[in-house]
Design an enzyme around this catalytic site. Structure first.
Site: not given
Ligand code: UD1
Length: 421
Positions: A22-23, A116, A121-122, A125, A308, A400
């Site tokens: 999926k990811n 969520c 999860r902002p 970045q 995960d 999902r």
């Molecule tokens: C992806 C995966 C999800 C997995 C996660 C961590 C997909 C579709 N989803 O989610 O299954 O649990 O990686 O391995 O690939 N953060 C910020 N600002 C940003 C981006 C991230 O503060 O702009 C923080 C998030 O809140 C979190 C951390 O960084 O605490 C890591 O998140 P991130 O790696 O971005 O998760 P996703 O890419 O959403």
């Protein structure tokens, strides 16, 4: 709303085929936006999140056709670079359209995904990176609005390791003018799979799989055909399910290469795990002892232990011999499954981002509620080893991210059925 009814106590045995990831599929579907030529993807899993992404791309004007697990995307007719709230709110990964849209159209309007269950999860970045590449980005009325005449290559440094952030910026950089360097990049195998698909489309990317990715922008990307990698989290979930039941399974179409940290922990718990690889076939064979030993874990970005898989390991520790400490470092609110596991008789104490689990001899079936995707998976694992019936409600979360989960588990000898709640 559907629920799963599980009668615990069956030992899982036999073979099951692991689906495409999926990811990996979600960002790779968005890569189609970067080209006017068709992208053909094989091994795309049949999941609700994939359906949501295909619907989102279709409403932007992308022509989507699907035959079994092969999806063809033709973005030559892309005319609406907008992702509306109604579609984005059900799936955070919709933010992955932002980078490709800005790169291809010079304009994008994408709803903020919002919070969520597992944390805030902002997407700051993602935005910061696009701004460094010259885009004007504002957040107005709940939408990220971005505009640029031509993205420019830049040196990007993310404050934390972000998987979809790295993917969004890597896709945007493919059509930028000059070289982009992403430092502190995510090293997840799904980032590498995306880079391989983009390279097949003509992108010039090096370093994917390390924490420094270099992308030299090109004028255009062309069509390609790409096979999505196996789902390492589905793989890990089936390994846990089999391990918890003292089972013996062969998982087809997947490899231990993507999940060393998980395999190591299952071996520490007492399982015997072997990879099989021939030119025609790849598989993982697991044999579990009658009772697992408790194993402590700490989640961190790849190649360390994946967040995960945290919930599923909490479930197996609930019935293991001894005690384990589980530390969650990625998401601030990812222990919601713990209270549900306690309803099944588990001994778990939570202190901030740390859970202390002491294994009990047996769990007891009860009605529990799924709160997010991987939490749902942990409740299914627990239900398989609980005495009597466990009813897992709100399994739309599970749909999902897990393809045909009850059919696959039934094939391994589990007693599990779907009912209307
Ligand atoms: C992806 C995966 C999800 C997995 C996660 C961590 C997909 C579709 N989803 O989610 O299954 O649990 O990686 O391995 O690939 N953060 C910020 N600002 C940003 C981006 C991230 O503060 O702009 C923080 C998030 O809140 C979190 C951390 O960084 O605490 C890591 O998140 P991130 O790696 O971005 O998760 P996703 O890419 O959403």
């Amino acid at each position: 709303m559907d629920k799963l009814v599980i009668e615990g106590g069956s030992r899982l045995a036999g073979e099951v085929r692991i689906s495409g990831a999926k990811n990996a599929a979600l960002p790779i579907l968005c890569a189609a936006l970067l080209s006017t030529e068709p992208l053909v993807l094989e091994n795309v899993p049949d999941l609700n999140d994939i359906g949501t992404m295909l619907a989102l791309l279709a409403q932007m004007g992308v022509r989507v056709t699907r035959e079994g697990s092969t999806v063809s995307l033709d973005a030559s007719t892309l005319d609406n670079p907008t992702a509306p709230y109604e579609m984005v709110k059900t799936m955070r990964a919709s933010i992955l359209v932002l980078g490709p849209l800005v790169a291809r159209c010079g304009i994008a309007k994408v709803s903020l995904p919002g919070g969520c269950a597992i944390g805030a999860r902002p997407v700051d970045q993602h935005i910061k990176g696009l701004q460094a590449m010259g885009a004007e980005v504002s957040v107005e009325h709940g939408y990220v609005q971005a505009r640029v005449s031509q993205l420019k290559g830049a040196r990007l440094f993310t404050d934390m390791v972000t998987v979809t952030g790295t993917e969004n910026l890597m896709m945007a950089a493919c059509l930028a003018d000059g070289e982009t360097v992403i430092e502190n990049a995510a090293r997840e195998p799904e980032v590498v799979d995306l880079a391989q698909c983009l390279s097949a489309m003509g992108a010039r990317i090096s370093g994917a799989g390390t924490d420094v990715i270099r992308i030299r922008g090109v004028d255009r990307l062309h069509g390609a055909r790409h096979r999505i990698m196996p789902d390492r989290i589905e793989t890990g979930t089936f390994l846990c399910a089999a391990a918890a039941t003292g089972g013996e399974v062969r998982l087809l179409g997947t490899s231990t290469g993507y999940l060393d940290a998980v395999v190591d922990k299952l071996m520490d718990a007492g399982c015997d795990i072997v990879s099989e690889k021939t030119p025609q076939h790849e598989a993982i064979v697991l044999r579990a002892p009658a009772r697992l030993k408790a194993v402590s874990i700490r989640t961190s970005p790849y190649p360390a232990f994946p967040t995960d898989m945290q919930a599923q390991f909490m479930a197996i520790n609930c019935v293991a011999e001894g005690s384990a400490v589980i530390r969650e470092t990625i998401f601030e609110n990812r222990f919601m499954h713990a209270v549900e596991l306690i309803r099944l008789g588990a001994d778990i104490k939570i202190d901030g981002n740390t859970a202390f689990v002491t294994g009990v001899q047996r769990l007891q079936g009860a009605t529990v509620m799924a709160t997010d995707l991987r939490a749902s998976a942990s409740l299914v694992v627990a239900g398989l080893v609980a005495e009597g019936e466990t009813h897992v409600e709100r399994i739309y979360h599970l749909d999902r991210g897990y393809e045909h989960i009850e059919a696959k588990l039934t094939g391994l000898g589990a007693r599990i059925r779907r009912e209307k709640a």
